[in-house]
Design a protein around this motif. Structure first.
Motif, PDB file in Angstrom:
ATOM      1  N   THR A  65      11.033  13.526  -8.248  1.00  0.00           N
ATOM      2  CA  THR A  65      10.216  13.797  -7.055  1.00  0.00           C
ATOM      3  C   THR A  65       9.768  15.258  -7.046  1.00  0.00           C
ATOM      4  N   THR A 111      14.894   9.618  -3.225  1.00  0.00           N
ATOM      5  CA  THR A 111      13.940   8.507  -3.052  1.00  0.00           C
ATOM      6  C   THR A 111      14.695   7.216  -2.705  1.00  0.00           C
ATOM      7  N   ASP A 141       6.535   7.068  -7.037  1.00  0.00           N
ATOM      8  CA  ASP A 141       7.679   7.959  -7.208  1.00  0.00           C
ATOM      9  C   ASP A 141       8.915   7.058  -7.193  1.00  0.00           C
ATOM     10  N   LEU A 142       9.352   6.678  -8.391  1.00  0.00           N
ATOM     11  CA  LEU A 142      10.417   5.673  -8.528  1.00  0.00           C
ATOM     12  C   LEU A 142      11.786   6.259  -8.188  1.00  0.00           C
TER      13      LEU A 142
HETATM   14 MG   LIG Z   1      13.126  10.970  -6.132  1.00  0.00          MG
END
Ligand SMILES: [Mg+2]
Ligand SMILES: Nc1nc2c(ncn2[C@@H]2O[C@H](COP(=O)(O)OP(=O)(O)OP(=O)(O)O)[C@@H](O)[C@H]2O)c(=O)[nH]1
Length: 299
Positions: A65, A111, A141-142
Motif C-alpha cells: 500500500t 488492507t 491494492d491487494l
Molecule cells: Mg496493504
C-alpha cells in the motif's frame, strides 16, 4: 472490450469487465464477479486498446500500500522520468490515504482481506520522453493475507487469479528487514508464489517448458532500514531467499532485483493498543520509480 446496448433501454446495456471478462449491467458501480470498478472497464472500452496490467503483489506487511501510494503520487507530480495520469476518482484513494497518513507521521492502515473492500487503481503511465508509449498500471491494492490464502488454496480469491493472469508485468514486493531476519519464512512464501505464477503463465504444448517472458521486478522494500538490500539487491536476494532466486531463474527469463524505501528518519511511538509503532518523521523516497521504469522497457 465492448459496451453493447443489447436492448433499447439503457438499463439492459452490458459492459464486459476488463479484469474477469464477465458481462454486467452498465448501471452497476462494480463488477459483481471481481469488484473491479465499472468505470475502469468503461474507460478502457472507450479507449479501444486493451490495457496492459501491471500488478503489485507480495506478503502481508511487505509495503504494497505504501509503495503503490507513493508511486502514484510521484507519477502524478510529473517530476520523474515517468508521467502518470490516474483514471477515475477511484484511482486516487490509495494515493490519498498513503500521503495523508505520511503527512500525519504514520503509515496507512493494513488492507482488509475482503475483496469488495480493495481499492483499485488505474493509472496511464508513459515515459516523459515517449508520451505515446502508454502502459496501464491496473491493480487492486491487494491484501497480503488474501494472496497467501490464494497461494495455499487456488481460487479462494478468483479476483487475484484474474488480475495476475491479465498482467503484462509484475511488481513483487518483499520486506527487506524480514528477509534479513527471517529469510526462511519469506523464502517459503516466495517459492509458493513462483510456483503459482509458473503454473498460471505456463505455455501450451511443446513450448510449455520454456521459460516465461513475463517481466518481474522484485523489490526489497523498507531498505531505508536495511542498507545491505539497498547496496546490492541481487546479492541480498541470493543470500536471504535462495529458493526464490532459483525458482525465478528456472521459470522466468526476465526478472530484476531492486530495493526501495520511503523513510528518511523515523521515531518509535506507542499506538492506542500499547504496541510499538514506527513513526515516519521525514519522507525521502528512494528506488520507487526504477522498477516500473525497467518493467515498462520490457512490456
Ligand atoms: Mg496493504
Ligand atoms: N522503514 C520503512 N517502513 C515501511 C516502508 N513501507 C512500509 N513500511 C512499514 O511496513 C508496514 C506495512 O506496510 P503496508 O504498505 O501497509 O504493507 P502491505 O503490503 O500493504 O500489507 P497488507 O495490507 O497487510 O497486505 C507499514 O505500516 C510500515 O510500518 C518503508 O519504505 N520504510
Amino acid at each position: 472490450m465492448t459496451i453493447t446496448a443489447t436492448r433499447p433501454s439503457s438499463q439492459s446495456a452490458q459492459i464486459t469487465c476488463v479484469c474477469c471478462e464477465k458481462p454486467f449491467g452498465i448501471q452497476s458501480q462494480d463488477c459483481p464477479g471481481c469488484h473491479a470498478p465499472a468505470d475502469l472497464s468503461k474507460v478502457v472500452a472507450e479507449r479501444g486498446v486493451p490495457p496492459k496490467f501491471v500488478s503489485v503483489i507480495g506478503p502481508s506487511g511487505a509495503g504494497k500500500t505504501v509503495y503503490l501510494g507513493m508511486l502514484l503520487d510521484m507519477l502524478s507530480k510529473g517530476t520523474c522520468s515517468l508521467r502518470g495520469l490516474p483514471n477515475g476518482p477511484f484511482s486516487l484513494d490509495v494515493q490519498q490515504e498513503t500521503i495523508r497518513a505520511l503527512e500525519q507521521q504514520r503509515f496507512p492502515e493494513k488492507t482488509p482481506t475482503e475483496a469488495d473492500e480493495w481499492r483499485w487503481v488505474h493509472c496511464e503511465v508513459a515515459p516523459a520522453k515517449r508520451p505515446k508509449r502508454i502502459v496501464d498500471v491496473v491493480t487492486p491494492d491487494l491484501a497480503g493475507e488474501a494472496i497467501a490464502l490464494e497461494l495455499e488454496h487456488e481460487s479462494t480469491y478468483p479476483v487475484i487469479r484474474s488480475v495476475l493472469s491479465k498482467s503484462a508485468g509484475l511488481l513483487v514486493l518483499f520486506d527487506s528487514a524480514q528477509a534479513r531476519d527471517d529469510g526462511r519464512t519469506e523464502d517459503i512464501f516466495a517459492m509458493k508464489l513462483v510456483s503459482y505464477l509458473a503454473n498460471l503463465f505456463r505455455g501450451e504444448g511443446p513450448l510449455r517448458w520454456r521459460k516465461n517472458r513475463l517481466p518481474i521486478a522484485i523489490i526489497y522494500t523498507k531498505a531505508d532500514a536495511c542498507p545491505e538490500a539497498m547496496e546490492d539487491p541481487q546479492a541480498f536476494a541470493h543470500a536471504t531467499m535462495p529458493g526464490f532466486v532459483q525458482g525465478c531463474d528456472r521459470h522466468f527469463a526476465r526478472h530484476q532485483y531492486f530495493a526501495s524505501g520511503i523513510v528518511g528518519s523515523y521515531a518509535m511511538g506507542i499506538d492506542g493498543y500499547g504496541r510499538k509503532q514506527h513513526m515516519p518523521l521525514h519522507i525521502e523516497p528512494r528506488g520507487i520509480i526504477e522498477p516500473l521504469e525497467w518493467l515498462m522497457e520490457q512490456v
